[in-house]
Design a protein around this motif. Structure first.
Motif, PDB file in Angstrom:
ATOM      1  N   PHE A 230      14.365   7.323  -6.770  1.00 56.09           N
ATOM      2  CA  PHE A 230      13.754   6.123  -6.222  1.00 56.09           C
ATOM      3  C   PHE A 230      13.324   6.314  -4.772  1.00 56.09           C
ATOM      4  CE2 PHE A 230      13.709   2.007  -4.101  1.00 56.09           C
ATOM      5  CZ  PHE A 230      12.917   1.269  -4.952  1.00 56.09           C
ATOM      6  N   ALA A 231      14.180   6.977  -4.006  1.00 58.45           N
ATOM      7  CA  ALA A 231      13.859   7.190  -2.590  1.00 58.45           C
ATOM      8  C   ALA A 231      12.544   7.963  -2.446  1.00 58.45           C
ATOM      9  CB  ALA A 231      14.998   7.931  -1.896  1.00 58.45           C
ATOM     10  N   ARG A 232      12.352   8.909  -3.358  1.00 54.44           N
ATOM     11  CA  ARG A 232      11.123   9.696  -3.359  1.00 54.44           C
ATOM     12  C   ARG A 232       9.902   8.795  -3.611  1.00 54.44           C
ATOM     13  NH1 ARG A 232       9.234  15.018  -2.191  1.00 54.44           N
ATOM     14  NH2 ARG A 232       7.040  14.749  -2.709  1.00 54.44           N
ATOM     15  N   PHE A 233      10.005   7.925  -4.626  1.00 58.32           N
ATOM     16  CA  PHE A 233       8.893   7.019  -4.944  1.00 58.32           C
ATOM     17  C   PHE A 233       8.592   6.100  -3.760  1.00 58.32           C
ATOM     18  CE2 PHE A 233      10.761   7.281  -9.454  1.00 58.32           C
ATOM     19  CZ  PHE A 233      10.037   8.428  -9.721  1.00 58.32           C
ATOM     20  N   LEU A 234       9.676   5.625  -3.148  1.00 58.88           N
ATOM     21  CA  LEU A 234       9.506   4.724  -2.003  1.00 58.88           C
ATOM     22  C   LEU A 234       8.805   5.457  -0.863  1.00 58.88           C
ATOM     23  CD1 LEU A 234      10.127   1.934  -0.770  1.00 58.88           C
ATOM     24  CD2 LEU A 234      12.296   2.866   0.029  1.00 58.88           C
ATOM     25  N   PHE A 235       9.242   6.697  -0.638  1.00 56.92           N
ATOM     26  CA  PHE A 235       8.592   7.485   0.401  1.00 56.92           C
ATOM     27  C   PHE A 235       7.124   7.707   0.057  1.00 56.92           C
ATOM     28  CE2 PHE A 235       6.940  11.579   1.760  1.00 56.92           C
ATOM     29  CZ  PHE A 235       7.012  11.433   3.137  1.00 56.92           C
ATOM     30  N   ASN A 236       6.850   8.088  -1.202  1.00 58.40           N
ATOM     31  CA  ASN A 236       5.463   8.344  -1.610  1.00 58.40           C
ATOM     32  C   ASN A 236       4.578   7.141  -1.314  1.00 58.40           C
ATOM     33  OD1 ASN A 236       6.246  10.827  -2.528  1.00 58.40           O
ATOM     34  ND2 ASN A 236       6.244  10.276  -4.690  1.00 58.40           N
ATOM     35  N   SER A 237       5.006   5.960  -1.786  1.00 61.32           N
ATOM     36  CA  SER A 237       4.205   4.760  -1.578  1.00 61.32           C
ATOM     37  C   SER A 237       4.020   4.485  -0.091  1.00 61.32           C
ATOM     38  CB  SER A 237       4.873   3.551  -2.239  1.00 61.32           C
ATOM     39  OG  SER A 237       4.534   3.509  -3.593  1.00 61.32           O
ATOM     40  N   THR A 238       5.121   4.536   0.648  1.00 61.29           N
ATOM     41  CA  THR A 238       5.050   4.226   2.079  1.00 61.29           C
ATOM     42  C   THR A 238       4.134   5.207   2.802  1.00 61.29           C
ATOM     43  OG1 THR A 238       7.345   3.568   1.848  1.00 61.29           O
ATOM     44  CG2 THR A 238       6.475   3.661   4.074  1.00 61.29           C
ATOM     45  N   PHE A 239       4.270   6.478   2.485  1.00 66.15           N
ATOM     46  CA  PHE A 239       3.456   7.502   3.140  1.00 66.15           C
ATOM     47  C   PHE A 239       1.976   7.323   2.801  1.00 66.15           C
ATOM     48  CE2 PHE A 239       1.491  11.775   3.021  1.00 66.15           C
ATOM     49  CZ  PHE A 239       1.588  12.070   4.371  1.00 66.15           C
ATOM     50  N   ILE A 240       1.679   7.139   1.525  1.00 66.11           N
ATOM     51  CA  ILE A 240       0.279   6.992   1.101  1.00 66.11           C
ATOM     52  C   ILE A 240      -0.341   5.756   1.750  1.00 66.11           C
ATOM     53  CG2 ILE A 240      -1.194   6.469  -0.894  1.00 66.11           C
ATOM     54  CD1 ILE A 240       0.916   8.160  -2.546  1.00 66.11           C
ATOM     55  N   VAL A 241       0.386   4.644   1.691  1.00 62.35           N
ATOM     56  CA  VAL A 241      -0.156   3.387   2.197  1.00 62.35           C
ATOM     57  C   VAL A 241      -0.345   3.451   3.714  1.00 62.35           C
ATOM     58  CG1 VAL A 241       0.332   0.934   2.505  1.00 62.35           C
ATOM     59  CG2 VAL A 241       0.762   2.013   0.305  1.00 62.35           C
ATOM     60  N   SER A 242       0.668   3.926   4.440  1.00 63.20           N
ATOM     61  CA  SER A 242       0.547   3.893   5.903  1.00 63.20           C
ATOM     62  C   SER A 242      -0.514   4.876   6.393  1.00 63.20           C
ATOM     63  CB  SER A 242       1.909   4.157   6.557  1.00 63.20           C
ATOM     64  OG  SER A 242       2.482   5.306   6.013  1.00 63.20           O
ATOM     65  N   THR A 243      -0.588   6.053   5.784  1.00 60.41           N
ATOM     66  CA  THR A 243      -1.610   7.016   6.199  1.00 60.41           C
ATOM     67  C   THR A 243      -3.014   6.453   5.952  1.00 60.41           C
ATOM     68  OG1 THR A 243      -0.093   8.678   5.355  1.00 60.41           O
ATOM     69  CG2 THR A 243      -2.233   9.456   6.055  1.00 60.41           C
ATOM     70  N   THR A 244      -3.206   5.868   4.775  1.00 64.63           N
ATOM     71  CA  THR A 244      -4.528   5.315   4.466  1.00 64.63           C
ATOM     72  C   THR A 244      -4.902   4.235   5.470  1.00 64.63           C
ATOM     73  OG1 THR A 244      -3.862   5.571   2.172  1.00 64.63           O
ATOM     74  CG2 THR A 244      -5.960   4.492   2.574  1.00 64.63           C
TER      75      THR A 244
ATOM     76  N   GLN B 227      -4.684  10.468  -3.460  1.00 61.34           N
ATOM     77  CA  GLN B 227      -4.372   9.036  -3.404  1.00 61.34           C
ATOM     78  C   GLN B 227      -4.720   8.436  -2.046  1.00 61.34           C
ATOM     79  OE1 GLN B 227      -0.565   7.940  -5.544  1.00 61.34           O
ATOM     80  NE2 GLN B 227      -0.228  10.135  -5.359  1.00 61.34           N
ATOM     81  N   ILE B 228      -5.049   9.297  -1.078  1.00 56.48           N
ATOM     82  CA  ILE B 228      -5.327   8.808   0.280  1.00 56.48           C
ATOM     83  C   ILE B 228      -6.821   8.885   0.614  1.00 56.48           C
ATOM     84  CG2 ILE B 228      -4.931   9.248   2.742  1.00 56.48           C
ATOM     85  CD1 ILE B 228      -2.132  10.281   1.947  1.00 56.48           C
ATOM     86  N   VAL B 229      -7.370  10.096   0.583  1.00 54.43           N
ATOM     87  CA  VAL B 229      -8.704  10.339   1.136  1.00 54.43           C
ATOM     88  C   VAL B 229      -9.809   9.448   0.538  1.00 54.43           C
ATOM     89  CG1 VAL B 229     -10.488  12.100   1.479  1.00 54.43           C
ATOM     90  CG2 VAL B 229      -8.106  12.649   1.889  1.00 54.43           C
ATOM     91  N   PRO B 230      -9.870   9.270  -0.801  1.00 55.65           N
ATOM     92  CA  PRO B 230     -10.974   8.444  -1.315  1.00 55.65           C
ATOM     93  C   PRO B 230     -10.898   6.973  -0.895  1.00 55.65           C
ATOM     94  CG  PRO B 230     -10.024   9.781  -3.062  1.00 55.65           C
ATOM     95  CD  PRO B 230      -9.102   9.882  -1.887  1.00 55.65           C
ATOM     96  N   PHE B 231      -9.755   6.540  -0.353  1.00 55.68           N
ATOM     97  CA  PHE B 231      -9.571   5.111  -0.074  1.00 55.68           C
ATOM     98  C   PHE B 231      -9.582   4.776   1.408  1.00 55.68           C
ATOM     99  CE2 PHE B 231      -7.764   6.306  -4.070  1.00 55.68           C
ATOM    100  CZ  PHE B 231      -8.470   5.461  -4.919  1.00 55.68           C
ATOM    101  N   ILE B 232      -9.937   5.756   2.244  1.00 51.83           N
ATOM    102  CA  ILE B 232      -9.944   5.516   3.690  1.00 51.83           C
ATOM    103  C   ILE B 232     -11.128   4.653   4.089  1.00 51.83           C
ATOM    104  CG2 ILE B 232     -10.232   6.660   5.914  1.00 51.83           C
ATOM    105  CD1 ILE B 232      -8.512   8.966   4.757  1.00 51.83           C
ATOM    106  N   ALA B 233     -12.334   5.146   3.818  1.00 51.55           N
ATOM    107  CA  ALA B 233     -13.534   4.389   4.195  1.00 51.55           C
ATOM    108  C   ALA B 233     -13.775   3.285   3.183  1.00 51.55           C
ATOM    109  CB  ALA B 233     -14.736   5.320   4.247  1.00 51.55           C
ATOM    110  N   ASN B 234     -14.092   2.092   3.680  1.00 53.19           N
ATOM    111  CA  ASN B 234     -14.280   0.949   2.789  1.00 53.19           C
ATOM    112  C   ASN B 234     -15.358   0.034   3.352  1.00 53.19           C
ATOM    113  OD1 ASN B 234     -13.838  -1.867   1.877  1.00 53.19           O
ATOM    114  ND2 ASN B 234     -12.183  -0.949   0.702  1.00 53.19           N
ATOM    115  N   PRO B 235     -16.426  -0.200   2.575  1.00 54.74           N
ATOM    116  CA  PRO B 235     -17.548  -0.978   3.113  1.00 54.74           C
ATOM    117  C   PRO B 235     -17.162  -2.407   3.512  1.00 54.74           C
ATOM    118  CG  PRO B 235     -17.815  -0.556   0.758  1.00 54.74           C
ATOM    119  CD  PRO B 235     -16.678   0.294   1.226  1.00 54.74           C
ATOM    120  N   PHE B 236     -16.236  -3.013   2.763  1.00 55.32           N
ATOM    121  CA  PHE B 236     -15.862  -4.391   3.086  1.00 55.32           C
ATOM    122  C   PHE B 236     -15.157  -4.456   4.450  1.00 55.32           C
ATOM    123  CE2 PHE B 236     -12.839  -8.102   2.178  1.00 55.32           C
ATOM    124  CZ  PHE B 236     -13.750  -9.032   2.654  1.00 55.32           C
TER     125      PHE B 236
END
Lengths: 277, 294
Positions: free
Chosen positions: A70-84, A145-154
């Motif tokens: 679980f800690a791994r999943f939590l880290f994954n989500s947190t890392f992906i979301v905060s970096t993006t 999971q990060i790079v395609p979601f950085i730039a966003n037209p909205f």
């Protein structure tokens, strides 16, 4: 006066009934997650007693940590979301600043182009994007999971509208003082834009934290799996242990709920902003 | 230091332009091209060929796609009016100036910040044949209600998912309506009071007309969300029972990911996008039609 008081009481009654409708599933989740006795959970699941377990413990929560990383999943989500979010704020605001504050040929066209891009939902590009990222060898990674979601037209558009509202004197003093454009952006525009940056960060957070379809397509094992997909995989394992499932759900949900209750006014402003499309 | 300094313009725009180009515009254009090919996710030894409009012809006879599209349309017809009306009702309710209205506002938006996967899991338990919702219905009907397996019954699975979707999403539209309500000048209502208009008349002749653009926006954005329906049906029913909760997005996912048929999935994607585009164009049309918006 009498009429007004009656109206107020009626409003309260309706507000309370509706709150029960909106809050009971979350209370249910929390109560089940704290109930260590799976037999009691199944026995009482249809009654009011489900909300008030005979005993409370953190057993289910410890179970979740034991049964899966679980800690791994939590880290994954947190890392992906905060970096993006962080890279996204930077990239999107730079583009928005250029569109709002510079004068060049094709600027108006670019703005309408960005607005047009807002119509494309992610689902309309998911399939070719899977092909592209597969060719790049990115499957099962953080980068996919990060790079395609950085730039966003909205988000570019929201920031553009905000930067556009600054008076033109804003940069002129700084220009005379010999500041660079990046300096003006970094030291003048960004600090003045905290409310809109917060809004963009919140929208970006909700989008990435809840992201499901894409990580479902591009992650294979648990190594890079975010919480959403891990929740679904756990939910799909039989026999279901509802205490553990709800403990997983609660751990994933409660911190976010507290954060948003704390940021309530910012969130409300953000949603109203997103309405002015 | 000029406003047309080319070097600055280029360096400010490049990161976003490259990312949007590579991960949005390129895949978007590729969807159109791929839809005319037999592209596989893992290329077959025979390579990829152009197959003309074969994929689109296949869509015409694809019963699963038709079922999915029909379900999406049903979802729109049921959920959009209900959710819009409920959102407006909630917004009016929390806009009444009483103590604690901010507290209730927070309770109503809590589901919108709860991740859809989690919502689906919780509600799957609530919809359990021996679960809380059946228990509640049995109690209020004095035992007449016989528990049913909501998510395993072709006539109840989709309505169950609809109710849950409204529960999750309505708070967001409520906040949009609330912002619009607060922009209506108080003087409008004061003038109506003087003219002797009652609450209902004020709602019909002031509130509703003033909310026209917001309502259009809410209806259109909820419709688009309804066509994107995926997470709930994937987690709760995986399209079943007997395809009663199957959707277009689920079909695209299955074709691309389970069958690895990127070409065919792309043609479905193009059709999906055209539907979204038509809805968006209608929105622009209606909004421009009403009054000068900004």
């Amino acid at each position: 006066m009498e009429y007004k008081r009656k109206r107020k009481i009626l409003a309260y009654i309706m507000m309370i009934i509706l709150s029960i409708f909106f809050i009971f599933p979350l209370f249910y989740m929390i109560s089940i997650s704290l109930n260590p006795d799976e037999t009691a959970i199944l026995k009482n699941m249809a009654t009011i007693r489900a909300f008030f377990p005979a005993e409370f413990s953190l057993k289910n929560i410890l179970d979740v940590f034991e049964r899966m990383p679980f800690a791994r999943f939590l880290f994954n989500s947190t890392f992906i979301v905060s970096t993006t979010i962080i890279i996204g704020l930077f990239v999107n605001s730079l583009a928005a600043f250029a569109l709002a504050r510079f004068r060049f040929m094709g600027r108006a066209f670019l703005v309408s182009f960005v607005v047009a891009l807002m119509i494309i939902p992610f689902e309309a590009i998911a399939v070719p994007l899977l092909l592209i990222t597969n060719r790049l060898g990115w499957l099962d990674s953080y980068i996919v999971q990060i790079v395609p979601f950085i730039a966003n037209p909205f988000y570019i558009f929201l920031l553009y509208q905000f930067f556009k509202s600054f008076p033109s004197e804003l940069e002129e003093a700084a220009i005379i003082d010999g500041a660079s454009w990046f300096g003006i952006y970094w030291r003048i525009a960004l600090p003045l834009s905290r409310p809109i940056l917060a809004s963009v960060a919140i929208l970006h957070f909700l989008m990435q934290w809840g992201s499901f379809l894409w990580p479902l397509m591009v992650t294979r094992g648990p190594t890079y799996r975010p919480l959403t997909v891990a929740m679904e995989v756990f939910f799909g394992q039989y026999p279901r242990n509802w205490g553990d499932i709800m403990a997983f759900a609660a751990m994933m949900t409660i911190p976010v709920l507290l954060l948003f209750l704390f940021l309530q006014d910012t969130y409300v402003n953000t949603v109203s902003r997103s309405g002015i499309k | 230091m000029q406003r047309n300094d080319k070097k600055s313009i280029a360096s400010f725009l490049t990161p976003a332009a490259v990312l949007l180009g590579a991960f949005m515009i390129l895949p978007f254009l590729m969807a159109f091209i791929l839809s005319f090919t037999n592209q596989r996710l893992i290329p077959s030894p025979r390579g990829t060929q152009f197959v003309g409009i074969a994929n689109y012809l296949r869509v015409m006879g694809d019963e699963l796609f038709k079922t999915g599209l029909k379900n999406n349309v049903v979802f729109v017809i049921v959920v959009v009016p209900l959710q819009t009306a409920l959102a407006l009702g909630l917004a009016i309710l929390v806009n009444i100036k009483v103590k604690g209205n901010k507290f209730f506002r927070a309770i109503y938006f809590i589901p919108t910040v709860t991740t859809m996967v989690v919502v689906s899991v919780i509600w799957s338990f609530l919809y359990h044949p021996d679960g809380l919702i059946n228990g509640f219905l049995t109690t209020i009907s004095f035992g007449i209600w016989d528990g049913i397996d909501f998510l395993n019954n072709t006539s109840t699975a989709f309505p169950a998912i609809m109710l849950m979707s409204i529960w999750q999403g309505v708070g967001f539209q409520m906040l949009i309506f609330l912002a619009a309500l607060q922009e209506i000048p108080d003087s409008f209502y004061e003038a109506a009071d003087i003219d002797g208009a009652n609450t209902w008349q004020q709602f019909m002749y002031i509130t509703l007309p003033q909310l026209k653009n917001t309502t259009t926006f809410v209806i259109i954005s909820t419709t688009i969300l309804a066509f994107r329906l995926f997470t709930q049906v994937f987690v709760m029913t995986n399209g079943g029972p007997r395809n009663s909760t199957y959707t277009v997005m689920l079909h695209i996912y299955n074709m691309a990911f389970k069958r690895l048929n990127i070409g065919y999935a792309s043609s479905l994607t193009v059709i999906f996008f055209i539907i979204i585009l038509i809805i968006s164009i209608i929105q622009r049309f209606v909004l421009n039609d009403t009054e000068e918006v900004q």
